[in-house]
Scaffold this motif. Structure first.
Motif, mmCIF file in Angstrom:
data_model
loop_
_atom_site.group_PDB
_atom_site.id
_atom_site.type_symbol
_atom_site.label_atom_id
_atom_site.label_comp_id
_atom_site.label_asym_id
_atom_site.label_seq_id
_atom_site.Cartn_x
_atom_site.Cartn_y
_atom_site.Cartn_z
ATOM 1 N N PRO A 1 7.008 14.526 8.080
ATOM 2 C CA PRO A 1 5.864 14.073 8.876
ATOM 3 C C PRO A 1 4.545 14.061 8.118
ATOM 4 O O PRO A 1 3.718 13.162 8.320
ATOM 5 N N ALA A 2 4.350 15.030 7.238
ATOM 6 C CA ALA A 2 3.085 15.086 6.494
ATOM 7 C C ALA A 2 2.956 13.877 5.562
ATOM 8 O O ALA A 2 1.884 13.267 5.451
ATOM 9 N N GLU A 3 4.052 13.531 4.897
ATOM 10 C CA GLU A 3 4.001 12.380 3.988
ATOM 11 C C GLU A 3 3.806 11.087 4.766
ATOM 12 O O GLU A 3 3.047 10.202 4.341
ATOM 13 N N LEU A 4 4.478 10.969 5.903
ATOM 14 C CA LEU A 4 4.284 9.783 6.732
ATOM 15 C C LEU A 4 2.824 9.654 7.161
ATOM 16 O O LEU A 4 2.257 8.551 7.167
ATOM 17 N N SER A 5 2.217 10.775 7.479
ATOM 18 C CA SER A 5 0.816 10.755 7.897
ATOM 19 C C SER A 5 -0.088 10.311 6.754
ATOM 20 O O SER A 5 -1.019 9.521 6.949
ATOM 21 N N VAL A 6 0.189 10.808 5.544
ATOM 22 C CA VAL A 6 -0.609 10.424 4.376
ATOM 23 C C VAL A 6 -0.501 8.925 4.128
ATOM 24 O O VAL A 6 -1.511 8.233 3.912
ATOM 25 N N VAL A 7 0.723 8.396 4.157
ATOM 26 C CA VAL A 7 0.921 6.973 3.885
ATOM 27 C C VAL A 7 0.246 6.131 4.966
ATOM 28 O O VAL A 7 -0.396 5.108 4.678
ATOM 29 N N ARG A 8 0.356 6.547 6.220
ATOM 30 C CA ARG A 8 -0.271 5.802 7.317
ATOM 31 C C ARG A 8 -1.796 5.746 7.113
ATOM 32 O O ARG A 8 -2.425 4.692 7.298
ATOM 33 N N ARG A 9 -2.361 6.871 6.690
ATOM 34 C CA ARG A 9 -3.806 6.905 6.466
ATOM 35 C C ARG A 9 -4.193 6.026 5.266
ATOM 36 O O ARG A 9 -5.215 5.319 5.305
ATOM 37 N N GLN A 10 -3.391 6.059 4.207
ATOM 38 C CA GLN A 10 -3.692 5.235 3.026
ATOM 39 C C GLN A 10 -3.624 3.753 3.359
ATOM 40 O O GLN A 10 -4.461 2.966 2.912
ATOM 41 N N LEU A 11 -2.635 3.367 4.139
ATOM 42 C CA LEU A 11 -2.517 1.962 4.514
ATOM 43 C C LEU A 11 -3.708 1.513 5.351
ATOM 44 O O LEU A 11 -4.115 0.343 5.297
ATOM 45 N N ALA A 12 -4.265 2.429 6.084
ATOM 46 C CA ALA A 12 -5.394 2.081 6.954
ATOM 47 C C ALA A 12 -6.724 2.059 6.217
ATOM 48 O O ALA A 12 -7.670 1.384 6.650
ATOM 49 N N THR A 13 -6.816 2.796 5.107
ATOM 50 C CA THR A 13 -8.146 2.986 4.515
ATOM 51 C C THR A 13 -8.263 2.629 3.035
ATOM 52 O O THR A 13 -9.300 2.110 2.620
ATOM 53 N N SER A 14 -7.235 2.920 2.232
ATOM 54 C CA SER A 14 -7.486 2.877 0.781
ATOM 55 C C SER A 14 -6.382 2.234 -0.028
ATOM 56 O O SER A 14 -6.263 2.484 -1.219
ATOM 57 N N ALA A 15 -5.571 1.396 0.582
ATOM 58 C CA ALA A 15 -4.452 0.814 -0.142
ATOM 59 C C ALA A 15 -4.916 -0.338 -1.038
ATOM 60 O O ALA A 15 -5.880 -1.038 -0.739
ATOM 61 N N MET A 16 -4.195 -0.521 -2.144
ATOM 62 C CA MET A 16 -4.437 -1.631 -3.064
ATOM 63 C C MET A 16 -3.546 -2.802 -2.669
ATOM 64 O O MET A 16 -2.360 -2.621 -2.382
ATOM 65 N N ARG A 17 -4.092 -4.017 -2.666
ATOM 66 C CA ARG A 17 -3.292 -5.195 -2.369
ATOM 67 C C ARG A 17 -2.403 -5.531 -3.564
ATOM 68 O O ARG A 17 -2.849 -5.528 -4.711
ATOM 69 N N SER A 18 -1.133 -5.827 -3.311
ATOM 70 C CA SER A 18 -0.191 -6.082 -4.388
ATOM 71 C C SER A 18 0.761 -7.213 -4.020
ATOM 72 O O SER A 18 1.345 -7.216 -2.932
ATOM 73 N N SER A 19 0.923 -8.155 -4.943
ATOM 74 C CA SER A 19 1.902 -9.237 -4.782
ATOM 75 C C SER A 19 3.099 -9.033 -5.697
ATOM 76 O O SER A 19 3.768 -9.981 -6.089
ATOM 77 N N SER A 20 3.411 -7.793 -6.019
ATOM 78 C CA SER A 20 4.395 -7.468 -7.050
ATOM 79 C C SER A 20 5.831 -7.654 -6.566
ATOM 80 O O SER A 20 6.253 -7.045 -5.581
ATOM 81 N N MET A 21 6.605 -8.446 -7.312
ATOM 82 C CA MET A 21 8.025 -8.573 -7.020
ATOM 83 C C MET A 21 8.761 -7.279 -7.393
ATOM 84 O O MET A 21 9.740 -6.909 -6.737
ATOM 85 N N GLY A 22 8.286 -6.579 -8.411
ATOM 86 C CA GLY A 22 8.897 -5.297 -8.758
ATOM 87 C C GLY A 22 8.825 -4.305 -7.619
ATOM 88 O O GLY A 22 9.788 -3.576 -7.340
#
Length: 777
Positions: free
Chosen positions: A592-613
């Motif tokens: 749950p803690a990791e899910l919470s971190v990822v949810r917050r990052q997606l909402a606030t500080s994520a980098m846009r990526s078009s990477s096929m990798g």
């Protein structure tokens, strides 16, 4: 004979023509044809004159190309008629070398021990019986021992070993196989091999080899000095030794290479087809990735969870001796060793003897070493064989510094490459010279190794670059290096460099291509992360147009997402409008803690990526293949293998990628289709294969849309994702069926090891354009 039938020609031969027995070949040819004249080395070529019957001279000039020694690479033969009278005295001579000015000749790579030398090595009647440094003009070290050109002994690291009378006689006898073989030596005058353990030194070649074998059989880790650097060796079937080796190298999961005694041993470890056997036994002696046999006598720790083994065969006399029984001893040597570069993970190869004193005690229990200096470090090359062709994954020993002919002269450029799998590249006239693999630029030691490699390459070519080229990524150490050494380096977009490197190795610079550049990370012109790109490169290779790309997603946590495919998968689930239900593997992998971190990052500080990798990582996670990685591309490698196992019974096709009018590939239908089938309990292997096919279909769709808009019918497949042989074959076959010509890599890696070549060519065209006189008004 009438003088009217005689001809007198000067000839100049460029290419890899020094250190390969070219001058004695010319001498034998001239004598056979009854010609007089001379031949010699210059810094830029092999040069000479021939005089005699016109028909014989014509045959001589023709056979310079057709009958050249096996290691020669002829670039050009230029001739001109000489009006001067024949040289007095007649006969044909080999004359002393001259340094001269102008372009320099091409340097050959290090070459595996040839059959003739190998026969002598194990012939009790030969004077070089079991000599660890046996060599001739057809084999042995080249690139790693050359300090300067022309390639003569005083310009190599063999300068400190004066030849004994017997070696001198062979060296000076034009009909001898060792005529002007610069590393020539024997037990009386050559380098010495010894073994050290616990402060004790054992001298004498056989005694040293025997002690190394005893140490290996007892479970010790032995450092072995080779031609291009030190390796760490231990028994491949010794689980505890392999565990300790991983612990010491700080290398948790990344596979180790295996050195097999011979081809028969390699076949007991892995499946080897005829083309793979040719790669294994060829003069380059690369590590070849082979599918491991289920009963292979190697511990699982050599390549944890990996169906592939990187296998190589002995390429120098020390390796041959190490895997052969010492006469008079009952000790059976190992027939397969883990054989990996002597360094900590992410550090450069240890090659300098002074450096070895500091670094090796922390890595090895003992050392088998010698006193021939290594001037240029050179790691092992790595290849896969695809449909009979080598696909380079790491270009180093056996290949570097063979040049890439460009077909046109460009200004001198030094390109500094990328941040991972770094190489540098120098343009010199019509050739591009790529360094051997340097490594990942994550440490001060690697940065110093880069300094040395760039200095050696420019010095060897006597090139003063007019411009430095670097990746546009603002955080790359290589860009910072370029900015410290040049006021205004030419910055080249990452995927643009990938496409141009592919054009360069095919000799098609200036021809339009739709470049499909798929990889993990590249800095885009919009300051986002690119990696799923369709780029149009036209007649001017210094420019490109982005004609399509993968739909970007928010990548949570940057590098943390790369190391944790489950986090990347969560981003793709969110982008597809799917919930994070705990029955899905990436969700179940996170607390749950990791899910919470990822949810917050997606909402606030994520980098846009078009990477096929990153899309491959996400699918690997979604299918439960890999949630955390221990080395680069681990999840994608395992997904490729899973797809191969499902190829014979594929699932029904997945929904296709969406494709918009502006070339945007929408992955969301594919992700939603995978989620539905994962929940339905569909076969994972079949789903992995279906995903590969969906990506290949998307490549065809994207290329077709670009072709309809531009008229370009050539497609180039480049970037690290195209190390995936299954995907490459699917794309190539489908594109071919759609009427496209398809380019894939054969000379430089599709991964970032090929970036420097593309950077150099782009910068070379920019510099050439800037140097042209401007039309005034």
């Amino acid at each position: 004979m009438s003088t009217a039938t005689r001809d007198h020609r000067e000839f100049t031969v460029t290419g890899v023509v020094q250190g390969v027995g070219f001058r004695p070949f010319v001498h034998r040819l001239a004598v056979e044809l009854g010609l007089t004249g001379f031949v010699g080395n210059a810094a830029q070529a092999v040069v000479g004159e021939v005089e005699g019957d016109a028909g014989a001279v014509a045959a001589f000039l023709r056979r310079l190309r057709t009958d050249a020694p096996p290691l020669a690479r002829i670039a050009q033969v230029r001739t001109r008629t000489v009006a001067a009278p024949p040289r007095p005295g007649g006969g044909f001579a080999i004359v002393a070398s001259s340094a001269g000015a102008g372009p320099r000749t091409l340097v050959g790579p290090d070459v595996a021990t040839c059959p003739a030398c190998l026969a002598e090595l194990f012939d009790p009647g030969d004077r070089r019986y079991r000599h660890p440094f046996i060599t001739c003009t057809d084999c042995g070290p080249r690139f790693t021992i050359i300090r300067d050109l022309p390639y003569d002994r005083p310009s190599t690291t063999m300068a400190g070993f004066p030849m004994c009378p017997a070696c001198r006689s062979e060296y000076e006898t034009v009909t001898d196989r060792r005529y002007h073989a610069q590393p020539i030596a024997c037990a009386d005058c050559g380098p010495a091999l010894w073994f050290e353990q616990d402060g004790l030194r054992v001298t004498g070649s056989d005694a040293a080899v025997a002690e190394a074998q005893r140490a290996l059989m007892a479970g010790r880790i032995v450092a072995v000095k080779g031609i291009g650097g030190y390796h760490l060796a231990c028994r491949a079937d010794d689980e505890e030794a392999v565990r300790r080796l991983r612990e010491r190298k700080l290398r948790d999961q990344k596979p180790f290479a295996v050195l097999a005694a011979d081809l028969a041993t390699a076949r007991r470890l892995a499946f080897v087809d005829d083309d793979e056997a040719l790669a294994l036994t060829g003069p380059a002696r690369p590590i070849v990735l082979l599918r491991r046999r289920g009963d292979a006598a190697v511990t699982a720790g050599v390549a944890p969870g990996n169906p592939w083994l990187g296998v190589m065969l002995p390429g120098n006399p020390v390796q041959h001796l190490l895997l052969a029984q010492v006469p008079g001893l009952s000790l059976a040597p190992p027939d397969a060793l883990v054989y990996t570069s002597a360094n900590l993970s992410e550090e450069p190869l240890c090659f300098d003897d002074e450096d070895a004193i500091t670094r090796l005690p922390h890595l090895a229990d003992a050392v088998l070493t010698h006193d021939r200096p290594i001037h240029v470090p050179c790691d092992d090359s790595v290849v896969r064989v695809v449909d009979g062709q080598e696909l380079p994954l790491r270009r180093a020993r056996g290949y570097a510094p063979l040049p890439v002919p460009l077909g046109r002269a460009l200004p001198p450029v030094l390109a500094v490459g990328g941040e991972l799998k770094n190489t540098c590249c120098v343009l010199d006239g019509e050739y591009a010279f790529c360094s051997a693999h340097i490594g990942d630029m994550g440490s001060l030691a690697t940065l110093r190794a880069f300094d040395r490699a760039a200095a050696q390459l420019t010095a060897l070519r006597r090139v003063t670059p007019v411009v430095l080229a670097a990746d546009a990524h603002p955080g790359y150490q290589t860009r910072a290096w370029a900015e410290r050494h040049a006021a205004a380096p030419q910055l080249v977009q990452h995927h643009h460099a990938h496409v141009v490197s592919l054009l360069a190795e095919h000799g098609r610079i200036g021809e339009p291509v739709i470049g499909v550049a798929f990889d993990g990370t590249g800095f885009g012109t919009d300051a986002t992360v690119w990696g799923g790109e369709f780029l149009l490169v036209g007649a001017d290779p210094a420019t490109f147009t982005r004609v399509g790309h993968l739909l970007p997603v928010d990548l949570p946590g940057g590098d943390a997402a790369v190391r944790n495919p489950c986090r990347t998968a969560l981003a793709y689930l969110a982008a597809a409008g799917a919930g994070w239900d705990p029955d899905l593997p990436p969700v179940a992998a996170c607390d749950p803690a990791e899910l919470s971190v990822v949810r917050r990052q997606l909402a606030t500080s994520a980098m846009r990526s078009s990477s096929m990798g990153r899309l491959f990582d996400a699918v690997a996670s979604l299918l439960g293949v890999r949630q955390r990685i221990g080395y680069e591309a681990q999840a994608a490698i395992e997904l490729e293998d899973l797809a191969g196992s499902g190829a014979g019974n594929p699932a029904a096709p997945l929904p296709p990628f969406g494709l918009t009018g502006d070339g945007l590939l929408d992955h969301r239908p594919v992700i939603r289709g995978l989620i539905e089938r994962v929940r339905a309990g569909a076969d994972r292997a079949a789903l992995a294969e279906a995903f590969h096919r969906a990506v290949a279909d998307a490549v065809v769709a994207g290329a077709t849309r670009a072709a309809e808009a531009t008229g370009v019918r050539t497609v180039g497949l480049t970037g690290g994702v195209f190390q995936n042989v299954r995907l490459t074959r699917l794309c190539r076959d489908r594109l071919g069926a759609a009427g496209f010509a398809v380019l894939t890599h054969r000379l430089v890696p599709p991964n970032d090891g090929g970036l420097a070549l593309g950077q150099a060519v782009v910068a070379g065209f920019v510099a050439a354009r800037a140097a042209q006189p401007q039309k005034g008004g």
